[in-house]
Design an enzyme around this catalytic site. Structure first.
Site, mmCIF file in Angstrom:
data_model
loop_
_atom_site.group_PDB
_atom_site.id
_atom_site.type_symbol
_atom_site.label_atom_id
_atom_site.label_comp_id
_atom_site.label_asym_id
_atom_site.label_seq_id
_atom_site.Cartn_x
_atom_site.Cartn_y
_atom_site.Cartn_z
ATOM 1 N N CYS A 2 0.863 -1.178 0.000
ATOM 2 C CA CYS A 2 0.000 0.000 0.000
ATOM 3 C C CYS A 2 0.902 1.232 0.000
ATOM 4 O O CYS A 2 2.110 1.126 0.166
ATOM 5 C CB CYS A 2 -0.850 0.049 1.263
ATOM 6 S SG CYS A 2 -1.855 -1.422 1.515
ATOM 7 N N ARG A 27 1.796 1.067 -5.969
ATOM 8 C CA ARG A 27 1.912 0.223 -4.779
ATOM 9 C C ARG A 27 0.600 -0.482 -4.444
ATOM 10 O O ARG A 27 0.567 -1.347 -3.554
ATOM 11 C CB ARG A 27 2.352 1.062 -3.579
ATOM 12 C CG ARG A 27 3.638 1.818 -3.795
ATOM 13 C CD ARG A 27 3.993 2.635 -2.582
ATOM 14 N NE ARG A 27 4.192 1.776 -1.433
ATOM 15 C CZ ARG A 27 5.314 1.119 -1.188
ATOM 16 N NH1 ARG A 27 6.330 1.229 -2.013
ATOM 17 N NH2 ARG A 27 5.426 0.366 -0.124
ATOM 18 N N TRP A 75 -3.617 -1.957 -1.378
ATOM 19 C CA TRP A 75 -3.489 -3.218 -2.100
ATOM 20 C C TRP A 75 -3.839 -4.274 -1.064
ATOM 21 O O TRP A 75 -3.033 -4.628 -0.212
ATOM 22 C CB TRP A 75 -2.060 -3.378 -2.609
ATOM 23 C CG TRP A 75 -1.933 -4.404 -3.666
ATOM 24 C CD1 TRP A 75 -2.179 -4.241 -4.997
ATOM 25 C CD2 TRP A 75 -1.524 -5.755 -3.502
ATOM 26 N NE1 TRP A 75 -1.953 -5.425 -5.657
ATOM 27 C CE2 TRP A 75 -1.544 -6.367 -4.773
ATOM 28 C CE3 TRP A 75 -1.137 -6.531 -2.400
ATOM 29 C CZ2 TRP A 75 -1.205 -7.700 -4.975
ATOM 30 C CZ3 TRP A 75 -0.799 -7.853 -2.601
ATOM 31 C CH2 TRP A 75 -0.832 -8.419 -3.890
ATOM 32 N N ASN A 101 0.849 0.910 5.950
ATOM 33 C CA ASN A 101 1.374 0.053 4.890
ATOM 34 C C ASN A 101 2.153 -1.063 5.578
ATOM 35 O O ASN A 101 3.054 -0.794 6.363
ATOM 36 C CB ASN A 101 2.295 0.875 3.979
ATOM 37 C CG ASN A 101 3.181 0.012 3.089
ATOM 38 O OD1 ASN A 101 4.307 0.374 2.794
ATOM 39 N ND2 ASN A 101 2.684 -1.136 2.667
ATOM 40 N N GLY A 102 1.777 -2.314 5.297
ATOM 41 C CA GLY A 102 2.466 -3.435 5.925
ATOM 42 C C GLY A 102 1.464 -4.447 6.442
ATOM 43 O O GLY A 102 0.285 -4.399 6.088
ATOM 44 N N GLU A 483 13.022 -21.798 -16.536
ATOM 45 C CA GLU A 483 12.789 -20.389 -16.205
ATOM 46 C C GLU A 483 14.030 -19.540 -16.495
ATOM 47 O O GLU A 483 13.923 -18.418 -16.994
ATOM 48 C CB GLU A 483 12.355 -20.260 -14.733
ATOM 49 C CG GLU A 483 12.088 -18.842 -14.252
ATOM 50 C CD GLU A 483 10.970 -18.108 -14.992
ATOM 51 O OE1 GLU A 483 10.273 -18.725 -15.820
ATOM 52 O OE2 GLU A 483 10.806 -16.901 -14.754
ATOM 53 N N LYS A 487 13.917 -16.359 -18.996
ATOM 54 C CA LYS A 487 14.348 -15.007 -18.578
ATOM 55 C C LYS A 487 15.338 -14.437 -19.579
ATOM 56 O O LYS A 487 15.222 -13.308 -20.010
ATOM 57 C CB LYS A 487 15.018 -15.033 -17.197
ATOM 58 C CG LYS A 487 14.136 -15.101 -16.000
ATOM 59 C CD LYS A 487 13.316 -13.875 -15.727
ATOM 60 C CE LYS A 487 12.006 -13.885 -16.403
ATOM 61 N NZ LYS A 487 10.859 -14.487 -16.062
ATOM 62 N N GLU A 490 13.628 -13.759 -23.176
ATOM 63 C CA GLU A 490 12.591 -12.732 -23.307
ATOM 64 C C GLU A 490 13.149 -11.311 -23.225
ATOM 65 O O GLU A 490 12.581 -10.402 -23.822
ATOM 66 C CB GLU A 490 11.408 -12.961 -22.352
ATOM 67 C CG GLU A 490 11.675 -12.826 -20.884
ATOM 68 C CD GLU A 490 10.461 -13.183 -20.019
ATOM 69 O OE1 GLU A 490 9.321 -13.128 -20.500
ATOM 70 O OE2 GLU A 490 10.672 -13.513 -18.842
ATOM 71 N N HIS A 506 19.995 -36.886 -27.168
ATOM 72 C CA HIS A 506 19.098 -37.483 -28.159
ATOM 73 C C HIS A 506 18.789 -36.498 -29.286
ATOM 74 O O HIS A 506 17.708 -36.565 -29.875
ATOM 75 C CB HIS A 506 17.817 -37.982 -27.471
ATOM 76 C CG HIS A 506 18.098 -39.042 -26.447
ATOM 77 N ND1 HIS A 506 18.567 -40.296 -26.781
ATOM 78 C CD2 HIS A 506 18.021 -39.031 -25.095
ATOM 79 C CE1 HIS A 506 18.755 -41.010 -25.678
ATOM 80 N NE2 HIS A 506 18.432 -40.257 -24.644
ATOM 81 N N LYS A 605 2.725 -7.740 -20.268
ATOM 82 C CA LYS A 605 2.713 -8.237 -18.886
ATOM 83 C C LYS A 605 1.520 -9.147 -18.662
ATOM 84 O O LYS A 605 1.618 -10.179 -18.033
ATOM 85 C CB LYS A 605 2.645 -7.034 -17.947
ATOM 86 C CG LYS A 605 2.702 -7.385 -16.479
ATOM 87 C CD LYS A 605 4.127 -7.574 -16.045
ATOM 88 C CE LYS A 605 4.240 -8.120 -14.648
ATOM 89 N NZ LYS A 605 5.394 -9.045 -14.544
HETATM 90 C C1 G6P Z 1 3.082 -13.165 -20.056
HETATM 91 C C2 G6P Z 1 4.217 -12.575 -19.223
HETATM 92 C C3 G6P Z 1 4.969 -13.679 -18.487
HETATM 93 C C4 G6P Z 1 3.997 -14.478 -17.634
HETATM 94 C C5 G6P Z 1 2.838 -15.033 -18.476
HETATM 95 C C6 G6P Z 1 1.739 -15.583 -17.611
HETATM 96 O O1 G6P Z 1 3.607 -13.892 -21.090
HETATM 97 O O2 G6P Z 1 5.099 -11.877 -20.054
HETATM 98 O O3 G6P Z 1 5.952 -13.104 -17.643
HETATM 99 O O4 G6P Z 1 4.683 -15.534 -17.009
HETATM 100 O O5 G6P Z 1 2.240 -13.990 -19.255
HETATM 101 O O6 G6P Z 1 1.147 -14.526 -16.928
HETATM 102 P P1 G6P Z 1 0.340 -14.668 -15.594
HETATM 103 O O7 G6P Z 1 -0.095 -13.279 -15.264
HETATM 104 O O8 G6P Z 1 -0.821 -15.570 -15.889
HETATM 105 O O9 G6P Z 1 1.257 -15.256 -14.574
#
Ligand code: G6P
Length: 610
Positions: A2, A27, A75, A101-102, A483, A487, A490, A506, A605
């Site tokens: 928050c 936030r 939040w 906040n917290g 992962e 990273k 992307e 293989h 995102k």
């Molecule tokens: C997009 C984002 C990824 C994320 C994926 C799933 O491709 O760029 O970073 O992992 O969506 O998103 P979600 O909000 O469902 O975790």
């Protein structure tokens, strides 16, 4: 997460509070509120939803008179987003108002005690206990400063508080522990805020409040005190950031800021769910019978969330002996999938809005299966769609490449596996205790890894021109590799692939050439020698080997060209540590190439299209 603000000075407070809150909306933004002393009483307004609704309700603050006030953008953590749960929270006489906040971790215990003393609670928040506790100490004859220090001795958890007392209408009290707080020294008044951008319009002279320090602000003075109420001296700093940079908290990119937030994210997702040496996920409302009846778990997710699902498969199967299928949500949807009776469908999503994951949940519900969402955004579509919700408390994540939400998802999944194993009689109390102890060490261990970032940056700079990178590992290490590879690709646009280490020979091994970077993850003791053999196969064909392994496996230096060590932890939790150097590697390669790290090309995102 928050945001809090406060102002005391010559100008009308409410418009300044709204302006400050608008810089803190990153936030949290599910509800907002303000309290202002209007000359005779504390007046307050709250609105559910974005800040603009509070602005509309108060005509941009014009309807709230007074030159001292506090504000909050929320939040939600404890209690759904609603006007009642929105801050400020007040004592029953409405003579004390608080924004927070917290998380007050021992709020339930304090609430019980206060109820026994006759206090009535209106909201479901942890914050309301602070308002009543202040009231209790104030009525016992303490002055505001003593009330604040007494509250600090009673509450556990994290807090940044802004407080006003109607009887002291020219003072704001503010204090923090483990939640950010700054004090701004303005020309016609002074301010408090969770972050610098909220005050930049009014001043660049700022005090950074340290843990357990108290600030008392009036129009012409700012005083500081320690937790015992003793005066202390502080030096202000002049801020020369522009507002944009300041919103990144001084970091160059949101991604690196969010990587640095991972210890907190892990703590916030973990701590409220550990009670009396066991996992408490009563929030799900799942009975032990329901847990025992689970015949299979189906995980549906996309992107990084899918990768946490792959990790979870290894953990659930080994620890709780429940078979797990992990599905990419878009594949699940269009495959005419078969769900068996008592198959629990777990959807994992940071945004809670990913279209394919949402639809997968809908389908599973329509098939009559129990659905559980692990989601970061309160009240998001997937959270609403699923029958049960477990929130990850990562706070808003801004960088497109997810980091801290991924770490929070892992924690939620470990906790579920531990709970299920416990209920199914597979986790003796001492093992549970030791797992919890290891989980609690993770934030500190992540901090340690972050302390090594310069070394990773140097290494990353050597590979900015790489064309192909391979990530290999077995078991959980394979999930980590997936992962790590995502990273890198992307945000750096370098082609990279993750392979189950034993599968490389293989076919894919034909792509290894002199100097090809192979990142080998080897944290799992039982398969460590096997992975080392696969490393040797790559090295023999000219690969440059980056190994990510656990302290204790120093012999890997015989075969690897470069090693990143992670501290020892339980085998189930290695992902939470090994992913940190890999996230940093991806980040620094992207920085080295001069890319817009937070906004990689072609990505979004939240993917709300199929
Ligand atoms: C997009 C984002 C990824 C994320 C994926 C799933 O491709 O760029 O970073 O992992 O969506 O998103 P979600 O909000 O469902 O975790």
């Amino acid at each position: 997460m928050c945001g809090i603000v406060g102002y005391v000075g010559k100008s009308q407070a409410a418009p300044i509070l709204l302006d400050g809150l608008s810089k803190l909306e990153y936030r949290g933004y599910d509800s907002a509120g303000m309290a202002v002393y209007d000359g005779s009483k504390i007046e307050y307004e709250k609105a559910k939803g974005r800040l603009r609704l509070l602005s509309e309700k108060t005509h941009d603050g014009a309807t709230m008179q007074g030159t001292i006030g506090i504000g909050h953008t929320r939040w939600a953590t404890h209690g759904e987003p609603s006007e009642t749960n929105a801050h400020p929270h007040l004592n029953e006489d409405e003579t004390i108002a608080v924004v927070h906040n917290g998380i007050i971790e021992n709020y339930a215990k304090l609430k019980d005690k206060l109820i026994k003393r006759g206090y009535n609670f209106k909201s479901e928040t942890d914050t309301e206990v602070v308002a009543h506790l202040l009231d209790y100490y104030y009525k016992a004859g303490n002055d505001p400063l003593a009330c604040v220090t007494k509250v600090m001795h009673r509450v556990e958890g994290a807090y940044a508080l802004g407080i006003i007392f109607a009887d002291y209408p020219d003072q704001i009290y503010s204090v923090r522990k483990d939640s950010p707080l700054i004090v701004g020294l303005g020309k016609d008044g002074n301010l408090i805020a969770s972050d610098v951008p909220a005050v930049l319009k009014y001043t660049r002279e700022v005090y950074f409040i340290e843990n357990e320090e108290i600030a008392r602000l009036s129009e012409g003075s700012i005083e500081f005190f320690d937790v015992d109420g003793q005066p202390i001296e502080k030096q202000s700093k002049t801020i020369d950031w522009d507002v944009d940079a300041a919103e990144k908290g001084g970091y160059d990119h949101f991604m690196i800021k969010e990587i640095h937030e991972e210890p907190k994210t892990v703590r916030d997702t973990l701590n409220p769910r550990i009670k009396n040496d066991t996992v408490d996920i009563e929030e799900l409302g799942m009975t032990d019978e329901e847990i025992r009846a689970i015949s299979r778990i189906r995980i549906v997710a996309c992107g990084s969330a899918y990768h946490t699902g792959v990790t979870a498969k290894y953990v659930f199967e080994d620890m709780a002996r429940i078979p797990v299928e992990v599905d990419i949500a878009s594949e699940f949807r269009y495959r005419n999938p078969i769900l068996q009776e008592n198959e629990l469908v777990i959807a994992i999503s940071q945004s809670g809005e990913t279209a394919d994951t949402k639809e997968a949940v809908r389908m599973a519900r329509a098939m009559g299966n129990m659905t559980l969402a692990i989601v970061n955004v309160v009240g998001s579509s997937i959270a609403r769609e699923a029958e049960k919700v477990m929130y990850t408390w990562a706070g808003p994540e801004i960088s497109v490449a997810t980091t801290k939400a991924y770490s929070a998802q892992l924690i939620a999944l470990y906790l579920l596996a531990m709970k299920f194993a416990d209920v199914r009689g597979l986790l003796p109390a001492d093992e549970m205790k030791s797992l919890i102890a290891d989980l609690k060490k993770l934030p500190e261990q992540i901090e340690m890894l972050l302390g090594n970032k310069e070394r990773i940056q140097k290494f990353a700079n050597r590979f900015v021109a790489a064309k192909d990178v391979f990530f290999i590992g077995r078991g959980i290490d394979y999930a980590i590799s997936m992962e790590g590879s995502l990273k890198l690709k992307e945000i750096s646009y370098i082609h990279s692939e993750a392979y189950a280490a034993g599968e490389l020979k293989h076919g894919t091994i034909s792509l290894i050439e002199e100097g090809t970077l192979v990142a080998a993850v080897a944290t799992q003791d039982n398969i460590y020698p096997k992975t080392v053999s696969n490393i040797v196969e790559c090295k023999t064909r000219g690969a440059f080997i980056l190994a990510v392994t656990t302290v204790g496996h120093e012999d890997i230096e015989d075969v690897a060209d470069y090693v990143m060590y992670i501290p020892q932890t339980n085998k189930y939790f290695a992902n939470s540590l090994a992913i940190i150097p890999l996230q940093l590697f991806g980040y620094y390669v992207s920085v080295g190439k001069g890319f817009d790290v937070d906004h990689p090309r072609n990505l979004a995102k939240s993917v709300t299209v199929e």
